[in-house]
Scaffold this active site. Structure first.
Site, PDB file in Angstrom:
ATOM      1  N   LYS A  32       0.794  -1.252  -0.051  1.00  0.00           N
ATOM      2  CA  LYS A  32       0.055  -0.151  -0.129  1.00  0.00           C
ATOM      3  C   LYS A  32       0.810   1.191   0.036  1.00  0.00           C
ATOM      4  O   LYS A  32       0.475   2.342  -0.733  1.00  0.00           O
ATOM      5  CB  LYS A  32      -1.038  -0.022   1.118  1.00  0.00           C
ATOM      6  N   THR A  33       1.839   1.537   0.741  1.00  0.00           N
ATOM      7  CA  THR A  33       2.727   2.538   1.005  1.00  0.00           C
ATOM      8  C   THR A  33       3.560   2.793  -0.359  1.00  0.00           C
ATOM      9  O   THR A  33       3.538   3.814  -0.948  1.00  0.00           O
ATOM     10  CB  THR A  33       3.547   2.526   2.374  1.00  0.00           C
ATOM     11  N   ASP A 218      -4.603   8.396   2.958  1.00  0.00           N
ATOM     12  CA  ASP A 218      -4.029   6.835   3.127  1.00  0.00           C
ATOM     13  C   ASP A 218      -4.764   6.455   4.379  1.00  0.00           C
ATOM     14  O   ASP A 218      -5.170   7.375   5.154  1.00  0.00           O
ATOM     15  CB  ASP A 218      -2.310   6.903   3.610  1.00  0.00           C
ATOM     16  N   GLU A 219      -4.842   5.312   4.776  1.00  0.00           N
ATOM     17  CA  GLU A 219      -5.543   4.687   5.838  1.00  0.00           C
ATOM     18  C   GLU A 219      -7.084   5.098   5.982  1.00  0.00           C
ATOM     19  O   GLU A 219      -7.364   5.521   7.020  1.00  0.00           O
ATOM     20  CB  GLU A 219      -4.713   4.963   7.115  1.00  0.00           C
ATOM     21  N   GLN A 249      -8.788  -3.855   8.360  1.00  0.00           N
ATOM     22  CA  GLN A 249      -7.625  -3.174   9.341  1.00  0.00           C
ATOM     23  C   GLN A 249      -8.077  -1.832   9.807  1.00  0.00           C
ATOM     24  O   GLN A 249      -7.374  -1.017  10.520  1.00  0.00           O
ATOM     25  CB  GLN A 249      -6.481  -3.004   8.582  1.00  0.00           C
ATOM     26  N   ARG A 601       1.089  -8.749  10.728  1.00  0.00           N
ATOM     27  CA  ARG A 601       2.368  -7.926  11.138  1.00  0.00           C
ATOM     28  C   ARG A 601       3.489  -8.887  10.798  1.00  0.00           C
ATOM     29  O   ARG A 601       4.727  -8.564  10.416  1.00  0.00           O
ATOM     30  CB  ARG A 601       2.549  -7.324  12.317  1.00  0.00           C
TER      31      ARG A 601
END
Length: 727
Positions: A32-33, A218-219, A249, A601
């Site tokens: 994603k980043t 983002d997010e 998430q 994670r």
């Protein structure tokens, strides 16, 4: 150079899309980043002016990483992009447009602790002392209401029903009045003021609509009602928008985040195009299988199927432990075992837990087992008392209306200005409708303040005025060092000759170093700009990922991070998932998403642990394992016994209480666990172990009646009692 060959097909399509509205549904570990970085760089390559791009992130750390990566791709053009959190970006806009709002451009920004202090002072001023209505409860309620765009008038008219509700309405109203009087905003107010500004001043809104041609969020799953409202206000017909997120998430509902924003975006922006990033580059097939088997129990999700080309990897390991100390010992043992077996470093491990209180046993055992570790989200650097004190001086120098900061430093270091004097000055300020700082210059008019104390107040004001005059003549580093030297803080702590005092000296010196480095890196930066950055810095922003130590952090703090080996500890009912009785904002579905975030994670291996018994709220509680464990596909999980079944070294409850209290410093409790409740177990250095039977008063006047051993009942003023508290 922007080389899209670095991306897979899904990522490349998302980056190359230049239509009006876009949702990028980015599964865990799907890059994603990377997509966000390349999207920004691609837009610049296509000819979009960098200063017309607005990228909104969830943390300052993420903003810094995006800017650094985009700079690698496009060079210095990245410096012109507006990248930051909602709070930092719009705080900057509010300062620029301050003439249009009810604040001056040097307003202070209150963090959670500052807001809590203001609530306490308001409750004390209003004489509100009701059982079960703590300042923390009220602050949390105010934050919730503001995140849902409910003001005090609406709350009183439409929601407040009970007597407690009406008291909260009184506090909320006065709290808002004090923010304006103090020329200060809390985190929520920054966004609400932005909405007011854009809604009431169309010319200002048009200015920023014209400026920003492309907005990236983002997010997005963690945005709240106010943030989404701002986004809708800013997006014009000519503006293009990309939101990046993952509904699986969404874990910040307790902070006001609204997962429904993702569905609302589909309705509000009907021409949007959906892109799915489903290839996971981080985890093994086994970890993905286990995570999927848990999250599929949630309803109303976007349909997506994560896959990976990584190897199958190991099964997840479930460690069954006797209690929290055994759990910490088992985790230390397995860390050493994995290091030996796989040639890993300590920094390759993270231990995740649901609540901060769970870290204490881990820290204690890890110290004994000589396992180096770093704690994220404990007592953060900028929340340490001596650091907050110096920052408070700087805040008053920048904004003399900031009454909370002024109250904090009024008698620090001690200058003979006691609570009674301060109370009389506040009463004078309210009567004459002036600030507390202005009252200090008229202290000779305040009735019943002795001449000696009047001189002390005058001397303190002259000190502040000196540095107010110097703030535009010296660099930030010079100003802060001169101030700390004149206050004599280093000399004061040196004279105490204690380890605690030495640590305080180190913290002050570290702060001075941070200020100097900020000043050197940001030529011409103002004191207001530095203080804004400090207020908006979270614990995760200061995380040093190169430090060779096991990382201890909450599951919420772990969002966006990755580690080769992850331990998820304390997986028991009422802890994880957290019981509703401890947090009205929790839901099983959000807790399940949090468990999913924890598992994803990990790159190589996941350990899960639960304890048969655990000390909670001063009593031994016998725990049943988390329902989430039973949702994991059996083939993906192996179970091992830790300390269950061992009978040796069992201790009485009293012995365990003493062991626990002796293992932690008073300073941890003083700054991190200030609230005592009826039933709390406490330790006093003279009277020993006791149980709180009554609590009265508010703010600095809180008193606790404690039944110590031998039926020794004492009433103690908490401000001076130095109690260690077991929650």
């Amino acid at each position: 150079m922007v080389d899209l060959k670095q991306l897979n097909d899904e990522q490349r399509k998302a980056v190359e899309f230049v239509g009006t509205q876009q949702i990028v549904l980015a599964g865990a570990g799907s890059g994603k980043t990377k997509v966000t970085n390349y999207k920004v760089a691609f837009l610049i390559k296509k000819g979009l002016k960098p200063d017309s791009i607005l990228a909104l992130t969830y943390t300052n750390k993420a903003a810094g990483e995006i800017r650094a990566k985009v700079k690698e791709l496009v060079g210095k053009k990245a410096d012109s992009i507006s990248i930051g959190t909602f709070q930092s970006i719009f705080a900057n806009i509010l300062r620029t447009e301050a003439k249009h709002i009810n604040y001056r451009d040097n307003f202070s920004i209150y963090d959670v602790e500052d807001s809590l202090s203001l609530v306490s002072n308001v409750m004390e001023a209003l004489g509100i002392e009701v059982d079960g209505l703590t300042s923390n409860t009220v602050r949390h309620r105010i934050s919730y209401l503001k995140n849902h765009m409910i003001n005090p008038v609406e709350y009183r008219k439409k929601i407040a029903k009970t007597k407690k509700d009406k008291l909260i309405a009184d506090i909320f109203e006065e709290y808002q009045n004090r923010l304006v009087a103090n020329n200060s905003m809390d985190f929520e107010e920054l966004l609400l003021e932005t909405i007011k500004l854009f809604s009431s001043k169309k010319q200002v809104l048009q200015k920023y609509k014209k400026k920003f041609k492309y907005i990236i969020v983002d997010e997005f799953q963690d945005t709240n009602k106010t943030q989404y409202k701002i986004l809708k206000l800013l997006v014009s017909r000519s503006c293009k928008v990309t939101v990046v997120g993952d509904d699986s998430q969404g874990i910040f509902g307790w902070k006001g985040a609204n997962l429904k924003n993702m569905h609302a975006f589909k309705k509000d922006f009907k021409n949007h195009k959906l892109f799915k990033l489903e290839q996971n580059f981080r985890s093994t097939k086994t970890i993905l299988t286990a995570a999927d088997s848990v999250i599929k129990n949630n309803k109303d999700q976007y349909v997506k199927t994560l896959y990976t080309q990584n190897n199958d990897g190991e099964q997840l390991t479930l460690i069954k432990c006797a209690d929290e100390k055994d759990e910490a010992f088992q985790l230390a043992k397995y860390i050493k075992k994995e290091i030996s077996k796989k040639k890993l470093s300590y920094k390759d491990f993270a231990i995740l837990y649901r609540t901060n209180a769970q870290s204490r046993a881990l820290e204690d055992i890890f110290r004994k087992e000589k396992v180096p570790h770093t704690l994220i989200g404990g007592l953060e650097f900028y929340r340490r008392k001596e650091v907050k004190d110096v920052i408070a001086y700087l805040r008053v120098i920048a904004n003399t209306n900031d009454e909370e900061s002024l109250l904090r430093i009024m008698n620090f270091p001690q200058r003979g200005i006691g609570n009674t004097t301060v109370t009389r000055m506040i009463a004078f300020a309210r009567k004459h409708e002036i600030t507390l700082f202005q009252t200090m210059s008229r202290v000779f008019e305040v009735i019943d303040i002795k001449e000696r104390i009047q001189k002390n107040v005058k001397g303190f004001r002259l000190l502040l005025e000196k540095y107010i005059e110097l703030k535009d003549k010296l660099s930030l580093g010079e100003l802060s060092r001169a101030l700390v030297d004149e206050l004599g803080l280093i000399r004061m702590f040196k004279s105490e000759h204690t380890a605690e005092a030495n640590q305080r000296i180190q913290n002050i010196n570290r702060l001075l170093q941070i200020i100097t480095e900020y000043s050197d890196a940001n030529k011409g930066a103002t004191l207001d700009e530095f203080l804004e950055e400090v207020s908006l810095t979270s614990g995760i922003d200061m995380y040093d990922e190169e430090k060779n130590a096991v990382t201890l952090l909450t599951l919420h703090s772990a969002k966006g991070m990755e580690f080769p080996i992850v331990f998820i500890s304390g997986c028991e009912e009422e802890i994880f998932p957290l019981a509703n009785k401890f947090s009205e904002d929790t839901s099983v579905e959000e807790e399940r998403r949090l468990f999913y975030v924890g598992m994803t994670r990990a790159e190589q291996k996941v350990f899960i642990s639960h304890a048969r018994s655990r000390y909670r709220f001063g009593e031994v509680a016998y725990q049943s394992r988390s329902r989430f464990i039973d949702e994991i596909k059996p083939a993906a999980l192996e179970e091992v016994n830790g300390g269950i079944g061992r009978k040796a070294n069992r201790k009485t409850k009293k012995e365990l209480f003493y062991e626990y209290f002796n293992s932690v410093d008073y300073d941890d409790f003083d700054q991190d666990n200030k609230v005592v409740h009826i039933g709390s177990r406490v330790m006093h250095e003279k009277f020993g172990l006791g149980k709180v039977v009554d609590v009265t008063g508010v703010g600095d006047q809180v008193k606790a009646t404690v039944n110590f051993e031998g039926n020794n009942v004492r009433q103690l003023m908490l401000k001076f009692a130095r109690l260690k508290i077991l929650h």
